[in-house]
Motif scaffolding. Structure first.
Motif, mmCIF file in Angstrom:
data_model
loop_
_atom_site.group_PDB
_atom_site.id
_atom_site.type_symbol
_atom_site.label_atom_id
_atom_site.label_comp_id
_atom_site.label_asym_id
_atom_site.label_seq_id
_atom_site.Cartn_x
_atom_site.Cartn_y
_atom_site.Cartn_z
ATOM 1 N N CYS A 17 -8.090 13.607 -12.780
ATOM 2 C CA CYS A 17 -8.494 14.585 -13.890
ATOM 3 C C CYS A 17 -9.903 14.208 -14.416
ATOM 4 O O CYS A 17 -10.720 14.997 -14.596
ATOM 5 C CB CYS A 17 -7.431 14.381 -14.942
ATOM 6 N N ALA A 18 -10.195 12.846 -14.425
ATOM 7 C CA ALA A 18 -11.454 12.265 -15.303
ATOM 8 C C ALA A 18 -12.606 12.518 -14.026
ATOM 9 O O ALA A 18 -13.426 13.203 -14.264
ATOM 10 C CB ALA A 18 -11.187 10.972 -15.438
ATOM 11 N N GLN A 19 -12.202 12.345 -12.878
ATOM 12 C CA GLN A 19 -13.289 12.661 -11.515
ATOM 13 C C GLN A 19 -13.694 13.894 -11.709
ATOM 14 O O GLN A 19 -14.662 14.413 -11.277
ATOM 15 C CB GLN A 19 -12.417 11.962 -10.550
ATOM 16 N N SER A 20 -12.442 14.770 -11.648
ATOM 17 C CA SER A 20 -12.633 16.386 -11.363
ATOM 18 C C SER A 20 -13.443 16.908 -12.548
ATOM 19 O O SER A 20 -14.413 17.646 -12.040
ATOM 20 C CB SER A 20 -11.353 16.930 -11.586
ATOM 21 N N VAL A 21 -13.439 16.431 -13.779
ATOM 22 C CA VAL A 21 -14.271 17.143 -14.864
ATOM 23 C C VAL A 21 -15.690 16.528 -14.882
ATOM 24 O O VAL A 21 -16.649 17.237 -14.817
ATOM 25 C CB VAL A 21 -13.696 16.675 -16.325
ATOM 26 N N LEU A 22 -15.858 15.098 -14.384
ATOM 27 C CA LEU A 22 -17.214 14.682 -14.678
ATOM 28 C C LEU A 22 -18.152 15.007 -13.208
ATOM 29 O O LEU A 22 -19.159 15.408 -13.340
ATOM 30 C CB LEU A 22 -17.067 13.024 -14.304
ATOM 31 N N CYS A 23 -17.278 15.403 -12.003
ATOM 32 C CA CYS A 23 -17.769 15.836 -10.668
ATOM 33 C C CYS A 23 -18.181 17.315 -11.041
ATOM 34 O O CYS A 23 -19.439 17.550 -10.508
ATOM 35 C CB CYS A 23 -17.028 15.612 -9.698
ATOM 36 N N TYR A 28 -25.259 18.989 -14.992
ATOM 37 C CA TYR A 28 -25.900 18.467 -16.347
ATOM 38 C C TYR A 28 -26.070 16.837 -16.436
ATOM 39 O O TYR A 28 -26.694 16.505 -17.157
ATOM 40 C CB TYR A 28 -24.799 19.017 -17.395
ATOM 41 N N THR A 29 -25.330 16.360 -15.564
ATOM 42 C CA THR A 29 -25.297 14.807 -15.542
ATOM 43 C C THR A 29 -26.394 14.142 -14.547
ATOM 44 O O THR A 29 -26.774 13.050 -14.939
ATOM 45 C CB THR A 29 -23.888 14.151 -15.096
ATOM 46 N N GLY A 30 -26.591 14.803 -13.562
ATOM 47 C CA GLY A 30 -27.357 14.245 -12.637
ATOM 48 C C GLY A 30 -26.639 13.486 -11.595
ATOM 49 O O GLY A 30 -27.544 12.847 -10.779
ATOM 50 N N LEU A 31 -25.536 13.154 -11.787
ATOM 51 C CA LEU A 31 -24.597 12.089 -10.737
ATOM 52 C C LEU A 31 -24.472 13.130 -9.527
ATOM 53 O O LEU A 31 -23.870 14.100 -9.435
ATOM 54 C CB LEU A 31 -23.425 11.728 -11.225
ATOM 55 N N ASP A 32 -24.453 12.235 -8.411
ATOM 56 C CA ASP A 32 -23.995 12.719 -7.122
ATOM 57 C C ASP A 32 -22.378 12.513 -7.037
ATOM 58 O O ASP A 32 -21.860 11.679 -7.863
ATOM 59 C CB ASP A 32 -24.448 12.143 -5.935
ATOM 60 N N ASP A 33 -21.605 13.212 -6.390
ATOM 61 C CA ASP A 33 -20.046 13.086 -6.453
ATOM 62 C C ASP A 33 -19.621 11.811 -6.239
ATOM 63 O O ASP A 33 -18.706 11.348 -6.839
ATOM 64 C CB ASP A 33 -19.467 14.137 -5.252
ATOM 65 N N GLN A 34 -20.211 11.058 -4.968
ATOM 66 C CA GLN A 34 -19.681 9.653 -4.841
ATOM 67 C C GLN A 34 -19.932 8.782 -5.978
ATOM 68 O O GLN A 34 -18.908 7.854 -6.468
ATOM 69 C CB GLN A 34 -20.299 8.985 -3.670
ATOM 70 N N GLN A 37 -17.324 9.787 -8.919
ATOM 71 C CA GLN A 37 -16.026 9.584 -8.537
ATOM 72 C C GLN A 37 -15.793 7.880 -8.749
ATOM 73 O O GLN A 37 -14.531 7.634 -9.073
ATOM 74 C CB GLN A 37 -15.347 9.956 -7.255
ATOM 75 N N ARG A 38 -16.765 7.297 -8.411
ATOM 76 C CA ARG A 38 -16.482 5.722 -8.443
ATOM 77 C C ARG A 38 -16.625 5.376 -10.161
ATOM 78 O O ARG A 38 -15.670 4.426 -10.462
ATOM 79 C CB ARG A 38 -17.681 5.096 -7.822
ATOM 80 N N ILE A 39 -17.317 5.923 -10.863
ATOM 81 C CA ILE A 39 -17.454 5.510 -12.220
ATOM 82 C C ILE A 39 -16.023 5.910 -12.940
ATOM 83 O O ILE A 39 -15.689 5.432 -13.709
ATOM 84 C CB ILE A 39 -18.584 6.357 -13.044
ATOM 85 N N SER A 40 -15.396 7.221 -12.502
ATOM 86 C CA SER A 40 -14.376 7.655 -13.214
ATOM 87 C C SER A 40 -13.103 7.300 -12.716
ATOM 88 O O SER A 40 -11.934 7.812 -13.159
ATOM 89 C CB SER A 40 -14.555 9.290 -13.667
#
Length: 130
Positions: A17-23, A28-34, A37-40
């Motif tokens: 769930c956390a990965q899904s929302v963050l990705c 807005y965040t500038g993060l790539d998926d990998q 997913q690792r952070i969350s």
């Protein structure tokens, strides 16, 4: 595809769930998926112990990243935005704990709805306040 649709798509492909929302909020965040997913990874299932819903924690991470990414505002403003997100989620579902949500809504089948809600609420806060 909307952010909430993207979030559910991530969940359907195996993200927690956390990965899904963050990705889903990568615009807005500038993060790539990998990286997202690792952070969350450890935050699904209420940080793996049934506490704060992972969909909310993914949103909180996105708020912090979007806030710093957008204008470098101090972290105190993220605290206020976090409170706004959790209050809005609680108003919708009556609770914010993964374990309580699971009991209240009958198992893990409810997660897609929580993910949609958190992604949409987070996006609105980012658009309106950051």
């Amino acid at each position: 595809m909307t952010v909430k649709e993207r979030a559910v798509e991530y969940h359907n492909t195996g993200c927690n769930c956390a990965q899904s929302v963050l990705c889903a909020l990568h615009d807005y965040t500038g993060l790539d998926d990998q990286t997202a997913q690792r952070i969350s990874a450890g935050f699904g299932g209420g940080a793996r112990c049934g506490e704060l819903c992972g969909a909310i924690t993914g949103g909180i991470m996105a708020l912090g990243l979007a806030n710093n990414h957008a204008n470098g505002a101090p972290s105190g403003s993220v605290a206020k935005l976090t409170t706004e997100l959790t209050k809005a989620f609680r108003a919708e579902y009556g609770c914010v704990r993964c374990q309580d949500l699971t009991i209240k809504f009958g198992g893990k089948t409810h997660c897609s709805k929580m993910i949609e809600t958190s992604a949409a609420l987070t996006e609105k806060i980012i658009q309106d306040k950051i």
